[in-house]
Motif scaffolding. Structure first.
Motif, PDB file in Angstrom:
ATOM      1  N   MET A   1       0.843  -1.178   0.000  1.00 39.54           N
ATOM      2  CA  MET A   1       0.000   0.000   0.000  1.00 39.54           C
ATOM      3  C   MET A   1       0.890   1.243   0.000  1.00 39.54           C
ATOM      4  N   LYS A   2       0.678   2.121  -0.933  1.00 39.59           N
ATOM      5  CA  LYS A   2       1.467   3.337  -1.039  1.00 39.59           C
ATOM      6  C   LYS A   2       0.842   4.426  -0.174  1.00 39.59           C
ATOM      7  N   HIS A   3       1.695   5.098   0.609  1.00 39.37           N
ATOM      8  CA  HIS A   3       1.241   6.183   1.470  1.00 39.37           C
ATOM      9  C   HIS A   3       0.993   7.434   0.632  1.00 39.37           C
ATOM     10  N   GLU A   4      -0.143   8.031   0.786  1.00 37.99           N
ATOM     11  CA  GLU A   4      -0.500   9.237   0.024  1.00 37.99           C
ATOM     12  C   GLU A   4       0.145  10.469   0.670  1.00 37.99           C
ATOM     13  N   PHE A   5       0.759  11.291  -0.140  1.00 34.27           N
ATOM     14  CA  PHE A   5       1.457  12.486   0.319  1.00 34.27           C
ATOM     15  C   PHE A   5       0.486  13.657   0.396  1.00 34.27           C
ATOM     16  N   ASN A   6       0.354  14.244   1.570  1.00 36.45           N
ATOM     17  CA  ASN A   6      -0.521  15.391   1.763  1.00 36.45           C
ATOM     18  C   ASN A   6       0.350  16.647   1.802  1.00 36.45           C
ATOM     19  N   ARG A   7       0.494  17.290   0.651  1.00 33.89           N
ATOM     20  CA  ARG A   7       1.372  18.455   0.517  1.00 33.89           C
ATOM     21  C   ARG A   7       0.975  19.590   1.450  1.00 33.89           C
ATOM     22  N   SER A   9      -0.707  19.622   4.291  1.00 35.25           N
ATOM     23  CA  SER A   9      -0.452  19.320   5.700  1.00 35.25           C
ATOM     24  C   SER A   9       1.040  19.391   6.023  1.00 35.25           C
ATOM     25  N   PHE A  10       1.870  18.820   5.133  1.00 44.64           N
ATOM     26  CA  PHE A  10       3.313  18.845   5.360  1.00 44.64           C
ATOM     27  C   PHE A  10       3.846  20.271   5.288  1.00 44.64           C
ATOM     28  N   LYS A  11       3.326  21.066   4.356  1.00 45.14           N
ATOM     29  CA  LYS A  11       3.747  22.461   4.221  1.00 45.14           C
ATOM     30  C   LYS A  11       3.436  23.229   5.508  1.00 45.14           C
ATOM     31  N   GLU A  12       2.277  22.994   6.054  1.00 45.70           N
ATOM     32  CA  GLU A  12       1.872  23.659   7.301  1.00 45.70           C
ATOM     33  C   GLU A  12       2.836  23.309   8.437  1.00 45.70           C
ATOM     34  N   LYS A  13       3.216  22.037   8.532  1.00 44.25           N
ATOM     35  CA  LYS A  13       4.151  21.602   9.575  1.00 44.25           C
ATOM     36  C   LYS A  13       5.530  22.218   9.370  1.00 44.25           C
ATOM     37  N   LEU A  14       5.995  22.240   8.116  1.00 45.03           N
ATOM     38  CA  LEU A  14       7.301  22.837   7.827  1.00 45.03           C
ATOM     39  C   LEU A  14       7.342  24.304   8.235  1.00 45.03           C
ATOM     40  N   ALA A  71      10.117  24.828  -1.719  1.00 42.95           N
ATOM     41  CA  ALA A  71      11.356  24.263  -2.262  1.00 42.95           C
ATOM     42  C   ALA A  71      11.635  22.890  -1.647  1.00 42.95           C
ATOM     43  N   ILE A  72      11.364  22.737  -0.361  1.00 43.90           N
ATOM     44  CA  ILE A  72      11.536  21.451   0.317  1.00 43.90           C
ATOM     45  C   ILE A  72      10.554  20.429  -0.258  1.00 43.90           C
ATOM     46  N   LEU A  73       9.323  20.834  -0.392  1.00 46.05           N
ATOM     47  CA  LEU A  73       8.296  19.937  -0.931  1.00 46.05           C
ATOM     48  C   LEU A  73       8.629  19.504  -2.353  1.00 46.05           C
ATOM     49  N   ASP A  74       9.170  20.408  -3.147  1.00 51.48           N
ATOM     50  CA  ASP A  74       9.555  20.065  -4.526  1.00 51.48           C
ATOM     51  C   ASP A  74      10.633  18.978  -4.542  1.00 51.48           C
ATOM     52  N   ILE A  75      11.589  19.061  -3.622  1.00 57.41           N
ATOM     53  CA  ILE A  75      12.648  18.047  -3.540  1.00 57.41           C
ATOM     54  C   ILE A  75      12.043  16.687  -3.195  1.00 57.41           C
ATOM     55  N   TYR A  76      11.135  16.652  -2.221  1.00 56.24           N
ATOM     56  CA  TYR A  76      10.508  15.383  -1.850  1.00 56.24           C
ATOM     57  C   TYR A  76       9.692  14.800  -3.002  1.00 56.24           C
ATOM     58  N   GLU A  77       9.027  15.654  -3.764  1.00 58.68           N
ATOM     59  CA  GLU A  77       8.240  15.160  -4.893  1.00 58.68           C
ATOM     60  C   GLU A  77       9.142  14.600  -5.998  1.00 58.68           C
ATOM     61  N   LYS A  78      10.286  15.229  -6.220  1.00 59.34           N
ATOM     62  CA  LYS A  78      11.241  14.708  -7.200  1.00 59.34           C
ATOM     63  C   LYS A  78      11.852  13.392  -6.706  1.00 59.34           C
TER      64      LYS A  78
END
Length: 88
Positions: A1-7, A9-14, A71-78
């Motif tokens: 099962m692949k974990h879905e990335f919630n951009r 929510s993660f952006k808010e935490k960052l 910029a951090i989120l873009d790295i994780y997506e790549k």
């Protein structure tokens, strides 16, 4: 099962935990031999590698000065496009 990335929510935490620009530590687990693909995500930064006990995987740590959370989120997506990568 692949974990879905919630951009969002993660952006808010960052943004709650960092003041940008900020030195951010990326950690990835990659199959041995794919380290160069991870290094290419942040080519001007030093990458520290540690091979697993059986040599099948490599832990890669890269510290980079990041201008903002996007910029951090873009790295994780790549990174997610690299076969077999696990982002920590």
């Amino acid at each position: 099962m692949k974990h879905e990335f919630n951009r969002a929510s993660f952006k808010e935490k960052l943004e709650a935990q960092n003041s940008f620009p900020s030195l951010y530590m990326f950690k990835f687990i990659v199959p041995n031999g794919r380290e160069t693909e991870v290094a290419a995500l942040l080519p001007n930064n030093k990458m520290t590698l540690k091979t697993s006990s059986k040599g099948k995987y490599v832990s890669a740590t890269i510290k980079a000065l990041m201008p903002n959370s996007d910029a951090i989120l873009d790295i994780y997506e790549k990174a997610a496009k690299i076969e077999g990568v696990i982002s920590l």
